[in-house]
Design a protein around this motif. Structure first.
Motif, PDB file in Angstrom:
ATOM      1  N   ALA A  78      -2.387   3.127   0.004  1.00  0.00           N
ATOM      2  CA  ALA A  78      -3.843   3.315  -0.026  1.00  0.00           C
ATOM      3  C   ALA A  78      -4.548   1.965  -0.164  1.00  0.00           C
ATOM      4  O   ALA A  78      -5.546   1.697   0.521  1.00  0.00           O
ATOM      5  CB  ALA A  78      -4.232   4.250  -1.171  1.00  0.00           C
ATOM      6  N   LYS A  79      -4.037   1.106  -1.033  1.00  0.00           N
ATOM      7  CA  LYS A  79      -4.618  -0.224  -1.218  1.00  0.00           C
ATOM      8  C   LYS A  79      -4.488  -1.040   0.062  1.00  0.00           C
ATOM      9  O   LYS A  79      -5.423  -1.738   0.464  1.00  0.00           O
ATOM     10  CB  LYS A  79      -3.936  -0.931  -2.393  1.00  0.00           C
ATOM     11  N   LEU A  80      -3.348  -0.942   0.731  1.00  0.00           N
ATOM     12  CA  LEU A  80      -3.136  -1.655   1.986  1.00  0.00           C
ATOM     13  C   LEU A  80      -4.140  -1.181   3.046  1.00  0.00           C
ATOM     14  O   LEU A  80      -4.721  -1.999   3.775  1.00  0.00           O
ATOM     15  CB  LEU A  80      -1.701  -1.461   2.468  1.00  0.00           C
ATOM     16  N   ARG A  81      -4.389   0.117   3.109  1.00  0.00           N
ATOM     17  CA  ARG A  81      -5.379   0.643   4.060  1.00  0.00           C
ATOM     18  C   ARG A  81      -6.779   0.080   3.775  1.00  0.00           C
ATOM     19  O   ARG A  81      -7.514  -0.268   4.694  1.00  0.00           O
ATOM     20  CB  ARG A  81      -5.415   2.170   4.002  1.00  0.00           C
ATOM     21  N   GLU A  82      -7.118   0.016   2.494  1.00  0.00           N
ATOM     22  CA  GLU A  82      -8.426  -0.547   2.109  1.00  0.00           C
ATOM     23  C   GLU A  82      -8.542  -2.002   2.563  1.00  0.00           C
ATOM     24  O   GLU A  82      -9.580  -2.411   3.089  1.00  0.00           O
ATOM     25  CB  GLU A  82      -8.604  -0.494   0.591  1.00  0.00           C
ATOM     26  N   ILE A  83      -7.493  -2.763   2.352  1.00  0.00           N
ATOM     27  CA  ILE A  83      -7.496  -4.175   2.739  1.00  0.00           C
ATOM     28  C   ILE A  83      -7.652  -4.309   4.250  1.00  0.00           C
ATOM     29  O   ILE A  83      -8.442  -5.125   4.734  1.00  0.00           O
ATOM     30  CB  ILE A  83      -6.214  -4.880   2.235  1.00  0.00           C
ATOM     31  N   VAL A  84      -6.915  -3.504   4.996  1.00  0.00           N
ATOM     32  CA  VAL A  84      -7.003  -3.560   6.460  1.00  0.00           C
ATOM     33  C   VAL A  84      -8.424  -3.243   6.921  1.00  0.00           C
ATOM     34  O   VAL A  84      -8.977  -3.935   7.786  1.00  0.00           O
ATOM     35  CB  VAL A  84      -5.970  -2.601   7.107  1.00  0.00           C
ATOM     36  N   GLU A  85      -9.036  -2.236   6.333  1.00  0.00           N
ATOM     37  CA  GLU A  85     -10.408  -1.886   6.708  1.00  0.00           C
ATOM     38  C   GLU A  85     -11.370  -3.045   6.434  1.00  0.00           C
ATOM     39  O   GLU A  85     -12.244  -3.350   7.259  1.00  0.00           O
ATOM     40  CB  GLU A  85     -10.856  -0.634   5.959  1.00  0.00           C
ATOM     41  N   LYS A  86     -11.213  -3.684   5.282  1.00  0.00           N
ATOM     42  CA  LYS A  86     -12.087  -4.812   4.946  1.00  0.00           C
ATOM     43  C   LYS A  86     -11.881  -5.969   5.919  1.00  0.00           C
ATOM     44  O   LYS A  86     -12.843  -6.579   6.384  1.00  0.00           O
ATOM     45  CB  LYS A  86     -11.822  -5.284   3.517  1.00  0.00           C
ATOM     46  N   LEU A  87     -10.620  -6.266   6.225  1.00  0.00           N
ATOM     47  CA  LEU A  87     -10.329  -7.370   7.137  1.00  0.00           C
ATOM     48  C   LEU A  87     -10.824  -7.065   8.545  1.00  0.00           C
ATOM     49  O   LEU A  87     -11.331  -7.956   9.234  1.00  0.00           O
ATOM     50  CB  LEU A  87      -8.831  -7.677   7.154  1.00  0.00           C
TER      51      LEU A  87
END
Length: 78
Positions: free
Chosen positions: A16-25
């Motif tokens: 879930a944290k990785l998905r959040e990071i990808v969305e931000k990037l």
């Protein structure tokens, strides 16, 4: 919520944290320094998740002809 580093809840939280990071990037609105920091965090999370998946794959056994044996992926599944 977090079971342990390799537990189901831990894995799900890291994904879930990785998905959040990808969305931000992917948004592209970050200052360079913040983007680089998030990228590094994402790489570490991806590596950790991959290790968990590899460990789980190695632990999976299947029942074949009445005998338990180690899981062997079919071609293209590795």
């Amino acid at each position: 919520m977090s079971e342990d580093k390799d537990g189901k809840d831990g894995f799900e939280a890291r994904m879930a944290k990785l998905r959040e990071i990808v969305e931000k990037l992917e948004g592209g609105d970050l200052p360079l320094e913040e983007g680089v920091t998030l990228f590094r965090e994402g790489v570490a999370l991806a590596r950790s998740c991959r290790e968990s998946l590899d460990k789980a794959r190695n632990e999976v056994t299947i029942l074949a002809d009445g005998v338990l044996r180690e899981f062997e992926p079919e071609d293209g599944d590795a």
